[in-house]
Enzyme design. Sequence first.
Site, PDB file in Angstrom:
ATOM      1  N   ARG A  49     107.306   4.402  16.692  1.00 46.77           N
ATOM      2  CA  ARG A  49     107.466   3.596  17.905  1.00 46.77           C
ATOM      3  C   ARG A  49     106.213   3.654  18.787  1.00 46.77           C
ATOM      4  NH1 ARG A  49     110.790   3.950  23.190  1.00 46.77           N
ATOM      5  NH2 ARG A  49     111.671   1.856  23.412  1.00 46.77           N
ATOM      6  N   VAL A  81     109.152  -3.102  25.285  1.00 45.47           N
ATOM      7  CA  VAL A  81     109.785  -2.538  24.095  1.00 45.47           C
ATOM      8  C   VAL A  81     111.177  -2.108  24.524  1.00 45.47           C
ATOM      9  CG1 VAL A  81     109.629  -0.803  22.283  1.00 45.47           C
ATOM     10  CG2 VAL A  81     107.539  -1.742  23.279  1.00 45.47           C
ATOM     11  N   SER A  82     112.200  -2.721  23.952  1.00 45.00           N
ATOM     12  CA  SER A  82     113.570  -2.499  24.407  1.00 45.00           C
ATOM     13  C   SER A  82     114.012  -1.060  24.165  1.00 45.00           C
ATOM     14  CB  SER A  82     114.528  -3.462  23.696  1.00 45.00           C
ATOM     15  OG  SER A  82     114.183  -4.793  23.975  1.00 45.00           O
ATOM     16  N   ALA A  83     115.065  -0.663  24.857  1.00 45.37           N
ATOM     17  CA  ALA A  83     115.610   0.677  24.688  1.00 45.37           C
ATOM     18  C   ALA A  83     116.097   0.855  23.247  1.00 45.37           C
ATOM     19  CB  ALA A  83     116.758   0.902  25.661  1.00 45.37           C
ATOM     20  N   GLN A  87     118.366  -1.626  20.599  1.00 46.26           N
ATOM     21  CA  GLN A  87     117.794  -2.157  19.363  1.00 46.26           C
ATOM     22  C   GLN A  87     118.639  -1.744  18.159  1.00 46.26           C
ATOM     23  OE1 GLN A  87     113.789  -0.571  20.128  1.00 46.26           O
ATOM     24  NE2 GLN A  87     113.026  -2.664  19.965  1.00 46.26           N
TER      25      GLN A  87
END
Length: 423
Positions: A49, A81-83, A87
């Site tokens: 990530r 960047v989504s949690a 996701q």
Amino acid sequence: MVPSAPSSSAGAVPAETPETLRQALADHLLDAGWIRTPAVESAFRTVPREAFAPDASLADAYADDVVARRYDADGRAISSVSAPWLQADMLEAAHLEEGHHLLEIGSGGYNAALGAKIVGERGSVTSVDIDPEVTARARLGLTVTGLNRVRVVTADGEHLAPSLVPDGGFNAVIVTAETWDLPWLDLLAEGGRLVVPLRIHGLVWSIAFTKQGQLLECEDPFTVCGFVPMRGAGAHTAPLVPIRGGEIGIRFEDGTPIDTGHLDAVLGGPRHEVRTGVTVRDMEPFDRLQLYIATTLPHVARLSVDLARDAGVISPPPRWPAIVTLQDDSLARLAWVQVAHDGERGTHEFVVHGYGPAAPALATLMAEQVRRFDREHRTGGYPRLRAVPRTLTDRYSADDGPSVLKRHVRLDFTWTQTEGASR
């Protein structure tokens, strides 16, 4: 480049490395139930990530939280960047398998990389974003991680070029920007899944639809979530209508706004209160109640108070935009009062505040809907939801259930009744 693991001296406690943090995040998502299948688990354990959040610390990159990447002139995040929990939940809801074709609307790289790991080299991932800076950053992260087989396209996701759609359509479309509408049905294969953060009457839910013929059907639970707003052709902003010089605002998120000119005087007048007898504990969600009220009462809107201008007309002011219904020069608002406190948790009763000449009747109407939800639907789960293209609404009736009209579709709700409940 992906940061390498730092060395440690003999006898010292090893520093946290990308690998250890990645495994810890995957363990957390697995324990919390957001990861539910081996394929999604493997993706989270192998995709770095930090490659998609190079400006963040390792701790922030692997926190179960959003990493904002790009802001507009007002300081609001327009790309992030989504949690990870969200996701994982959306990837699970997409029902991806090896060899599937995935379309992502709203790029960033990390989610596309996770999807690429799941569908494998026999499958494909196409990631689309309207912002060239976002797609450039996504390409860089995907190249660094060796996943540059993901096709990244700079385009408006509402108008995808036909050449990008695989024969038979995509097996899944995951939308990673808050959307108000659903224009993607024709891109899906039969039985394909559309996973989308959909805004309905002021709240956003991640909802997973299945394409069945000419319709989108959902019988899965919804997940309350938050995303950066859609840009381009799919952008939708309901105007905030100012009341009392801007101290109070009314926003019609769905449906047709009605005249609010009378509310300046109405909201400065007496308040009528109706107790519902329905209670909720601290930290207990009541999003389904709000959705039920929004889909079963007329002329629903959201009321907010500008705290910098607050003169105490709305007391107490809502913590977030309160759901209201308007009718006959009157308004009723959902609120609550604390009725008990046990240790660290309080118990609150829902009350309805009414304003205007029809306040008693309108507040009673909203209060009865709260009681009806509690009696018939509180433990019945989320409603079944069907999306019908606007071009086909004459062919598919709403079965007299509540509906919400969007530009491309009509949303039809069927609320599940609590077992054993009587009307």
